[in-house]
Design an enzyme around this catalytic site. Structure first.
Site, PDB file in Angstrom:
ATOM      1  N   CYS A   2      13.441  90.892  23.289  1.00  0.00           N
ATOM      2  CA  CYS A   2      13.585  91.687  24.501  1.00  0.00           C
ATOM      3  C   CYS A   2      12.200  92.009  25.062  1.00  0.00           C
ATOM      4  O   CYS A   2      11.291  92.366  24.329  1.00  0.00           O
ATOM      5  CB  CYS A   2      14.329  92.999  24.301  1.00  0.00           C
ATOM      6  N   ARG A  27      10.314  86.455  25.312  1.00  0.00           N
ATOM      7  CA  ARG A  27      10.812  87.404  24.314  1.00  0.00           C
ATOM      8  C   ARG A  27      12.348  87.445  24.261  1.00  0.00           C
ATOM      9  O   ARG A  27      12.924  88.140  23.423  1.00  0.00           O
ATOM     10  CB  ARG A  27      10.295  88.810  24.618  1.00  0.00           C
ATOM     11  N   TRP A  74      17.227  89.719  24.443  1.00  0.00           N
ATOM     12  CA  TRP A  74      17.633  88.838  23.352  1.00  0.00           C
ATOM     13  C   TRP A  74      18.729  89.610  22.627  1.00  0.00           C
ATOM     14  O   TRP A  74      18.467  90.657  22.034  1.00  0.00           O
ATOM     15  CB  TRP A  74      16.462  88.543  22.426  1.00  0.00           C
ATOM     16  N   ASN A 100      14.281  97.960  23.716  1.00  0.00           N
ATOM     17  CA  ASN A 100      13.949  96.803  22.897  1.00  0.00           C
ATOM     18  C   ASN A 100      13.962  97.266  21.451  1.00  0.00           C
ATOM     19  O   ASN A 100      13.207  98.170  21.096  1.00  0.00           O
ATOM     20  CB  ASN A 100      12.552  96.280  23.292  1.00  0.00           C
ATOM     21  N   GLY A 101      14.845  96.670  20.629  1.00  0.00           N
ATOM     22  CA  GLY A 101      14.903  97.073  19.222  1.00  0.00           C
ATOM     23  C   GLY A 101      16.344  97.226  18.786  1.00  0.00           C
ATOM     24  O   GLY A 101      17.261  96.760  19.456  1.00  0.00           O
ATOM     25  N   GLU A 486       7.329  71.574   9.012  1.00  0.00           N
ATOM     26  CA  GLU A 486       6.999  72.052  10.355  1.00  0.00           C
ATOM     27  C   GLU A 486       7.498  71.068  11.427  1.00  0.00           C
ATOM     28  O   GLU A 486       8.021  71.482  12.463  1.00  0.00           O
ATOM     29  CB  GLU A 486       5.477  72.275  10.453  1.00  0.00           C
ATOM     30  N   LYS A 490      10.165  72.078  14.335  1.00  0.00           N
ATOM     31  CA  LYS A 490       9.882  71.895  15.767  1.00  0.00           C
ATOM     32  C   LYS A 490      11.012  71.111  16.415  1.00  0.00           C
ATOM     33  O   LYS A 490      11.470  71.447  17.494  1.00  0.00           O
ATOM     34  CB  LYS A 490       8.558  71.146  16.007  1.00  0.00           C
ATOM     35  N   GLU A 493      14.225  73.256  16.796  1.00  0.00           N
ATOM     36  CA  GLU A 493      14.102  74.305  17.819  1.00  0.00           C
ATOM     37  C   GLU A 493      14.185  73.758  19.231  1.00  0.00           C
ATOM     38  O   GLU A 493      14.809  74.344  20.106  1.00  0.00           O
ATOM     39  CB  GLU A 493      12.709  74.951  17.724  1.00  0.00           C
ATOM     40  N   HIS A 509      16.593  63.036  -5.023  1.00  0.00           N
ATOM     41  CA  HIS A 509      17.460  63.990  -5.720  1.00  0.00           C
ATOM     42  C   HIS A 509      18.576  64.507  -4.815  1.00  0.00           C
ATOM     43  O   HIS A 509      19.102  65.583  -5.058  1.00  0.00           O
ATOM     44  CB  HIS A 509      16.619  65.138  -6.278  1.00  0.00           C
ATOM     45  N   LYS A 608      10.490  84.670  21.081  1.00  0.00           N
ATOM     46  CA  LYS A 608       9.161  84.430  20.523  1.00  0.00           C
ATOM     47  C   LYS A 608       8.809  85.425  19.418  1.00  0.00           C
ATOM     48  O   LYS A 608       8.230  85.067  18.418  1.00  0.00           O
ATOM     49  CB  LYS A 608       8.150  84.536  21.670  1.00  0.00           C
TER      50      LYS A 608
END
Ligand code: F6R
Length: 613
Positions: A2, A27, A74, A100-101, A486, A490, A493, A509, A608
């Site tokens: 947010c 955000r 968000w 926000n929270g 990584e 990427k 996402e 395995h 983010k």
């Protein structure tokens, strides 16, 4: 998680709020909304979707107003929808609030309010807090400021809240705990934001608000108080940030701009710290806890997501160069699983935003148990940076693309400096290897530049070829194993293609069962001590008709012949090589995302800065 903005001054608030929300969209982008003061009443415009949807709904200039607040969401409590979008009106319609929270005890507060006859227009915890505040204001016959103070003493969780009410036409009340809040100080005007980007075009004078502080903001006045109603003198700081740093420039996306910035950002993370000519590293943060580090039993690296991958590289580096035991922990697990921490432990916290809730709380817990905290953080003045005992900023500049790229390479570069310096202090590295690695590190920015100059077209072709794959496997060994993780993250996402990262040898395995003629398998197969082994792993995939794509070192023909496609990086010592091998994987994810026509800067469901647990 947010974004919040606010403005009070002489200018029209709406365009400033909309522009600020666009800057904070990284955000969260489930919905957006603004509340504007109109003399004796408030106007709220809000819409599900991105800020562009709000602007289309409310128009370019819906009403004249010089005070307002805005929010980009968000979703936590309640699905993304118009009714759950912020701002919320209080029951009387006299107060509007953004949040926000997360209010953790909202259910209990809601029960109290429901028993008093309150009803709710949304599923959010935020509307509960707002009505709780209004209820206190009515019962205590007090000011809004006083009601906020009383309410926040009963609230558990994290918040930044901004409120406006009909009684005070030019006043914004703001408070924070656990989520960021910056106030920009202009001439006869004030700006509020989750970060400084919404105010950068107007002022560089800012005040960072601390937890449990409450601000009463008017055009000519900024009053700061603690929850005990004592006045605090605002500490005004000058921002060292240019507007261009938060704009896309000529690039199609922030992610692409940030990938291309890496020669400079890696250099910036090394600048003033690495002197290869004269053969030394200066890391003043490390000096501050030198004694602790010399006597440390172990280092625990705490982080989330991409920063956790950087932490894994840190583990390999520190164990190899410093002969010191390192554990890498997901902050979310570390904070809850009652870990054994002693004052002999040094914790390294890695975070781009410096606001990740799980990392922050994990550090607070470790600190209580006496461990020293070293921060590797990008955002200057952020919450994590402030609770550390020492640290080194990564100096990557603002990272706006939701997927982390330049922050990752800056984190790895700082970890390399840290490991080399500590190895020297502990006497675990020979002088000639130390000197050699300094030169290898110094050469990295130019080598990254080479990849960006020479490999983009090849990577675009690979992206076109594999854009419709349903799954990808990423494999690597040693320092390239975290790079495989990584690369897979990427891709997930940005393209929504399912991808797994694995240590190459671990493939046998289990994951090898996935291999068929449709599966692209990306090997990070640069020239290092594992090269022969990884070539064998490539043969094993070929034997099962998987489609091998490989990151290879320049001049390495062995893998060239075995792969359907290659992405080439310059030769480098394996200790610094991850800084090169990750670049093609960032580009591959980016270009597959573009091929699939996706919003790569704002992937679905993500935000983010993860300020909720
Ligand atoms: C992935 C990504 C996230 C972050 C994670 C930690 O591209 O950006 O996985 O790395 O949310 O965030 P910070 O580093 O801000 O603590």
């Amino acid at each position: 998680m947010c974004g919040i903005v606010g403005y009070t001054g002489q200018k029209q608030a709406y365009p400033i709020l909309i522009d600020g929300l666009k800057k904070l969209e990284y955000r969260g982008y489930d919905s957006a909304g603004v509340a504007l003061h109109l003399g004796n009443h408030l106007a709220v415009y809000k819409k599900q979707g991105k800020v562009a949807a709000l602007k289309e709904y409310a128009g370019d200039h819906p009403v004249a107003s010089t005070t307002g607040i805005g929010h980009t969401r968000w979703a936590t409590h309640g699905e993304p929808s118009d009714r759950n979008a912020h701002p919320h009106y209080s029951a009387s319609g006299n107060i509007a609030m953004i949040h926000n929270g997360i209010i953790e005890n909202y259910a209990q507060l809601k029960d109290e309010l429901v028993s008093k006859g309150y009803t709710f227009n949304s599923d959010t915890d935020s509307e509960v807090l707002l009505n709780f505040i209004e209820d206190i204001k009515r019962n205590n016959e007090c000011s809004l400021e006083e009601a906020v103070r009383v309410a926040l003493k009963r609230v558990t969780g994290a918040y930044v809240i901004l409120l406006i009410d009909t009684e005070h036409p030019d006043t914004i009340i703001a408070a924070r705990k656990g989520s960021p809040l910056v106030i920009g100080v202009g001439k006869g005007e004030h700006f509020l934001g989750s970060d400084a980007s919404p105010m950068l075009a107007y002022t560089k004078e800012v005040v960072y608000i601390n937890d449990y502080e409450l601000a009463i903001v008017r055009p000519d006045e900024l009053i700061l108080k603690n929850l005990g109603n004592e006045r605090i003198t605002p500490f005004v700081q000058k921002l060292d940030l240019e507007l261009a740093a938060i704009e896309k420039g000529n690039y199609d996306h922030f992610m692409l701009k940030e990938i291309h910035e890496q020669p400079k950002t890696i250099l910036d993370s090394l600048r003033g710290r690495l002197n290869a000519e004269q053969g030394y590293i200066t890391l003043s943060g490390l000096n501050k806890i030198e004694e602790k580090l010399r006597n440390a039993n172990r280092i625990v690296i705490v982080a989330c997501g991409t920063s956790w991958h950087a932490g894994l590289i840190g583990e390999y580096l520190i164990e190899e160069l410093c002969r010191l035991n390192v554990e890498v922990e997901y902050a979310s697990e570390f904070r809850y699983r009652n870990p054994i921490i002693s004052p002999q432990d040094v914790i390294i916290a890695i975070s781009q935003s410096g606001e990740t809730a799980d990392t922050l709380v994990a550090l607070e817990n470790a600190k209580k148990q006496g461990a020293a905290i070293f921060g590797i953080v990008n955002v200057v003045g952020s919450s994590i940076a402030r609770i550390t005992d020492a640290g080194a900023y990564t100096h990557a500049g603002p990272e706006i693309g939701v997927a982390s790229t330049k922050a990752f390479t800056a984190q790895v570069a700082v970890l390399q400096l840290f490991a080399l310096k500590l190895a020297q202090l502990r006497g675990t590295i020979g002088d000639s290897l130390f000197q050699h690695l300094l030169h290898e590190l110094e050469a990295i920015p130019a080598k990254v530049e080479w990849i960006l100059d020479n490999q983009v077209e090849a990577i675009k072709a690979i992206a076109r070829r594999y854009r419709d794959a349903d799954n990808f496997l990423y494999l690597g060994r040693g320092y390239n194993f975290p790079i495989a993780l990584e690369g897979a993250l990427k891709l997930k996402e940005i393209t929504y293609i399912h991808a797994e990262g694995y240590p190459a040898a671990e493939m046998k395995h289990g994951p090898i069962a996935l291999v068929d003629e449709k599966l692209p398998v990306v090997f990070v197969a640069t020239k290092d001590i594992y090269h022969e082994k990884i070539v064998s792993n490539i043969q094993e995939i070929n034997a099962r008709k998987g489609k091998v794509v490989a990151v290879v070192s320049e001049g390495d023909e062995t893998v060239n012949e075995l792969a359907e496609a290659v992405m080439v990086v310059p030769q480098a010592h394996e200790i610094v090589a991850p800084l090169l091998s990750v670049i093609p994987l960032q580009l591959l994810a980016y270009y597959i995302g573009v091929e699939r026509d996706l919003d790569v800067d704002k992937p679905r469901n993500l935000a983010k800065s993860v300020t909720v647990e």
